[in-house]
Design a protein around this motif. Structure first.
Motif, PDB file in Angstrom:
ATOM      1  N   HIS A 111       0.839  -1.207   0.000  1.00 18.08           N
ATOM      2  CA  HIS A 111       0.000   0.000   0.000  1.00 18.08           C
ATOM      3  C   HIS A 111       0.876   1.260   0.000  1.00 18.08           C
ATOM      4  N   ILE A 112       1.945   1.254   0.762  1.00 14.28           N
ATOM      5  CA  ILE A 112       2.841   2.417   0.813  1.00 14.28           C
ATOM      6  C   ILE A 112       3.490   2.663  -0.553  1.00 14.28           C
ATOM      7  N   LEU A 113       3.966   1.582  -1.201  1.00 16.84           N
ATOM      8  CA  LEU A 113       4.608   1.743  -2.506  1.00 16.84           C
ATOM      9  C   LEU A 113       3.599   2.141  -3.581  1.00 16.84           C
ATOM     10  N   GLU A 114       2.407   1.577  -3.517  1.00 22.90           N
ATOM     11  CA  GLU A 114       1.370   1.993  -4.479  1.00 22.90           C
ATOM     12  C   GLU A 114       1.043   3.475  -4.309  1.00 22.90           C
ATOM     13  N   SER A 115       0.993   3.933  -3.049  1.00 21.98           N
ATOM     14  CA  SER A 115       0.724   5.344  -2.781  1.00 21.98           C
ATOM     15  C   SER A 115       1.845   6.213  -3.337  1.00 21.98           C
ATOM     16  N   ALA A 116       3.091   5.758  -3.163  1.00 18.38           N
ATOM     17  CA  ALA A 116       4.235   6.514  -3.679  1.00 18.38           C
ATOM     18  C   ALA A 116       4.161   6.643  -5.198  1.00 18.38           C
ATOM     19  N   MET A 117       3.818   5.517  -5.870  1.00 16.53           N
ATOM     20  CA  MET A 117       3.720   5.555  -7.334  1.00 16.53           C
ATOM     21  C   MET A 117       2.613   6.501  -7.789  1.00 16.53           C
ATOM     22  N   ARG A 118       1.503   6.535  -7.050  1.00 14.22           N
ATOM     23  CA  ARG A 118       0.396   7.396  -7.421  1.00 14.22           C
ATOM     24  C   ARG A 118       0.733   8.868  -7.202  1.00 14.22           C
ATOM     25  N   LEU A 146       9.381  10.744   3.190  1.00 14.33           N
ATOM     26  CA  LEU A 146       8.307  10.692   4.187  1.00 14.33           C
ATOM     27  C   LEU A 146       7.663   9.307   4.223  1.00 14.33           C
ATOM     28  N   LEU A 147       7.436   8.733   3.042  1.00 15.25           N
ATOM     29  CA  LEU A 147       6.848   7.396   2.975  1.00 15.25           C
ATOM     30  C   LEU A 147       7.809   6.339   3.520  1.00 15.25           C
ATOM     31  N   SER A 148       9.096   6.573   3.312  1.00 14.33           N
ATOM     32  CA  SER A 148      10.087   5.635   3.829  1.00 14.33           C
ATOM     33  C   SER A 148      10.095   5.631   5.354  1.00 14.33           C
ATOM     34  N   VAL A 149       9.924   6.830   5.934  1.00 21.65           N
ATOM     35  CA  VAL A 149       9.830   6.902   7.402  1.00 21.65           C
ATOM     36  C   VAL A 149       8.641   6.086   7.879  1.00 21.65           C
ATOM     37  N   GLN A 150       7.503   6.222   7.180  1.00 21.78           N
ATOM     38  CA  GLN A 150       6.319   5.464   7.566  1.00 21.78           C
ATOM     39  C   GLN A 150       6.528   3.966   7.367  1.00 21.78           C
ATOM     40  N   ALA A 151       7.207   3.589   6.291  1.00 22.12           N
ATOM     41  CA  ALA A 151       7.497   2.176   6.067  1.00 22.12           C
ATOM     42  C   ALA A 151       8.386   1.620   7.178  1.00 22.12           C
ATOM     43  N   GLY A 152       9.358   2.437   7.620  1.00 23.45           N
ATOM     44  CA  GLY A 152      10.223   2.013   8.727  1.00 23.45           C
ATOM     45  C   GLY A 152       9.438   1.803  10.009  1.00 23.45           C
ATOM     46  N   ILE A 153       8.488   2.716  10.279  1.00 22.91           N
ATOM     47  CA  ILE A 153       7.642   2.566  11.465  1.00 22.91           C
ATOM     48  C   ILE A 153       6.796   1.298  11.347  1.00 22.91           C
ATOM     49  N   ALA A 154       6.239   1.060  10.160  1.00 22.51           N
ATOM     50  CA  ALA A 154       5.427  -0.140   9.944  1.00 22.51           C
ATOM     51  C   ALA A 154       6.259  -1.393  10.171  1.00 22.51           C
ATOM     52  N   TYR A 155       7.483  -1.373   9.645  1.00 18.79           N
ATOM     53  CA  TYR A 155       8.373  -2.531   9.803  1.00 18.79           C
ATOM     54  C   TYR A 155       8.690  -2.760  11.277  1.00 18.79           C
ATOM     55  N   GLN A 156       8.949  -1.671  12.011  1.00 23.11           N
ATOM     56  CA  GLN A 156       9.278  -1.787  13.432  1.00 23.11           C
ATOM     57  C   GLN A 156       8.071  -2.307  14.226  1.00 23.11           C
ATOM     58  N   ASN A 157       6.876  -1.762  13.927  1.00 20.09           N
ATOM     59  CA  ASN A 157       5.672  -2.234  14.614  1.00 20.09           C
ATOM     60  C   ASN A 157       5.413  -3.711  14.332  1.00 20.09           C
ATOM     61  N   ALA A 158       5.549  -4.080  13.051  1.00 25.62           N
ATOM     62  CA  ALA A 158       5.292  -5.474  12.687  1.00 25.62           C
ATOM     63  C   ALA A 158       6.305  -6.415  13.331  1.00 25.62           C
ATOM     64  N   SER A 159       7.562  -5.971  13.404  1.00 22.79           N
ATOM     65  CA  SER A 159       8.592  -6.795  14.043  1.00 22.79           C
ATOM     66  C   SER A 159       8.293  -6.999  15.523  1.00 22.79           C
TER      67      SER A 159
END
Length: 508
Positions: free
Chosen positions: A34-41, A156-169
């Motif tokens: 979803h994050i990457l699709e948002s970035a592409m859009r 900005l999206l990368s920061v959010q992806a990092g947070i998502a990765y940390q939460n999921a971990s």
């Protein structure tokens, strides 16, 4: 870096992603897509990808979207010879509007997929103050170059992806811990105390210590209620794997589909109720021991899958094609006659031979009578505390009944009998009547009448036991013409133990 202007669409997208990050911890891949699709859009480009470090030399596509995304996911990327590797090594963002002319370009992906990358924006994916991967956007629409504003949005999206990765971990680690706790609760928390004083069991424990030092599969045989699980625990605790998980599975407790999921785990959508990924018992037991109780009840279809795991140390979750490798020692137990089941076609012979590398047979309680009194006393103390009654011991009649009863339900029946006596009896002593055992069986068997004729009623229990054992073993030997092999069958003990009994009891 902050973009010069953040329009309503970009702001709404960032807010939406942030909301999903705080709600959806268990499906990391879907969130990253979803994050990457948002970035592409938002940036208006053809393709995007997220690469993670697999090891110090290699990157692997975790997500790849666009015309060649599916093919790209199977291609490893060199850390030292790629733009992505440079971004991770330097922990810096890049805009490259002539990718083919950049000396850091890794051409293998293009060669294998046929997709040509002309322009790129790449930012580091940071996790716990380190860089673990890179997010790339490829080929902006209409062939125009990427801008600093595009890069700012991507960061900005990368920061959010990092947070998502940390939460999921964090969620995944917590989930594994919870599953281990659930396993312990459902199967009996912690380890049980193994009580053994009978010579036959003490000899078996010496063998168990030798078995524990290996990594070979173990098959524990014995009647229901003899304590096969305790011996499995003892093998684990005496092994080099003692600090790793000991995971229990009852193969008779679940349906075939649920048991497959329980053993191997599943991915989201694998079946109707699979709303999230699940870690199986094999994965939970990695590095430790997996105890498969009632292995004789394992469905034939799962027998083939279990055989493959034992042989290759790898498996796939239900609904997934991704292979997971594990290092697990298998201990199986059953009260079934597996050789008879093989002849009947209900148990695979190849699985039997894989499990039966180191077989041990736990003797029933009726032939390890030296354990009856210490076990009964252990249960007396346990249930005296639970019932808040101060039982200090057993009466002589109660001990006599305990010793001469045949115990068809083995230790489990003994435990239940002592618990019942503590609930129904009155301190200070547990009486024979409190045990509620079938005394008709004891009196009608001829066992007591035949073997207690020569025992002095003033003798201590230890002395009485010695006389009883000597008389009984002597009579069995006489009955078999002193054939120790035949005597061992009647006594239901090992042939070598008959010789030991004859020496201990001074039988000539």
């Amino acid at each position: 870096m902050i973009p010069n202007s953040v329009d309503a669409e970009k702001l709404n997208t960032l807010v939406e992603i942030n909301a999903r990050i705080n709600q959806d911890y268990f499906d990391l891949d879907a969130l990253l897509v979803h994050i990457l699709e948002s970035a592409m859009r938002l940036v208006k480009c053809e393709a995007s990808s997220l690469l993670l470090m697999e090891d110090s030399e290699t990157l692997k596509f975790r997500v790849a979207l666009g015309p060649a995304g599916v093919q790209a996911q199977e291609i490893p990327v060199s850390m030292k010879e790629s733009i992505a590797g440079w971004v991770i090594e330097h922990n810096e963002s890049l805009i490259i509007n002539d990718v083919l002319g950049d000396p850091r370009f890794f051409g293998t992906v293009q060669e294998k997929t046929g997709y040509i990358t002309k322009t790129m924006a790449a930012v580091p994916l940071r996790f716990k103050d380190g860089c673990i991967g890179v997010i790339e956007l490829l080929n902006k629409d209409a062939g125009i170059p990427f801008t600093r504003d595009d890069l700012a949005i991507l960061e900005l999206l990368s920061v959010q992806a990092g947070i998502a990765y940390q939460n999921a971990s964090a969620y995944r680690q917590a989930h594994v811990k919870i599953r281990k706790l659930e396993t312990a609760i459902s199967d009996g928390a912690g380890f049980h105390k193994l009580i053994a004083e009978d010579p036959a069991v003490l000899d078996l424990l010496k063998m168990v210590e030798q078995i524990a030092a290996t990594n070979s599969s173990v098959l524990i045989l014995g009647e229901s209620g003899v304590g096969k699980e305790l011996f499995a625990e003892h093998i684990h605790l005496k092994s080099p794997r003692a600090s790793k998980p000991f995971v229990r599975v009852n193969c008779a407790a679940l349906s075939e589909q649920l048991l497959e999921s329980e053993l191997f785990g599943h991915v989201r959508g694998a079946f109707t109720d699979a709303v999230s990924d699940s870690t199986g018992r094999f994965e939970t037991a990695n590095g430790g021991t997996l105890f498969l109780d009632e292995i004789g009840e394992l469905p034939v279809n799962l027998q083939a899958k279990l055989l493959r795991v034992i042989q290759s140390r790898s498996f796939e979750k239900v609904g997934s094609s991704k292979t997971i490798s594990v290092d697990v020692r298998i201990i199986a137990a059953t009260n079934r006659d597996l050789e008879a089941m093989i002849k009947a076609g209900s148990f695979r012979s190849d699985l039997y031979f894989r499990l039966n590398v180191l077989p041990i047979t736990v003797p029933p309680l009726r032939v390890r009578r030296g354990d009856i009194e210490p076990l009964a006393d252990f249960f007396r103390q346990k249930f005296s505390m639970e019932t808040k009654k101060n039982f200090i011991g057993f009466s002589k009649d109660a001990l006599n009944v305990l010793f001469h009863y045949s115990w068809p339900g083995n230790i489990r029946e003994l435990e239940n009998s002592v618990e019942r006596a503590c609930v129904l009896g009155t301190p200070p002593l547990i009486e024979s009547a409190d045990l509620r055992l079938n005394c008709t069986e004891i009196n009608d068997s001829g066992f007591l009448h035949t073997n207690l004729n020569n025992i002095d009623t003033q003798a201590s229990l230890k002395e009485a036991l010695f006389v009883f054992k000597k008389n009984y073993v002597t009579r069995v030997l006489e009955k078999t013409g002193r054939n120790q092999t035949e005597a061992a069958k009647i006594l239901d003990v090992q042939r070598t133990y008959v010789s030991r009994l004859m020496n201990e009891l001074d039988i000539r």
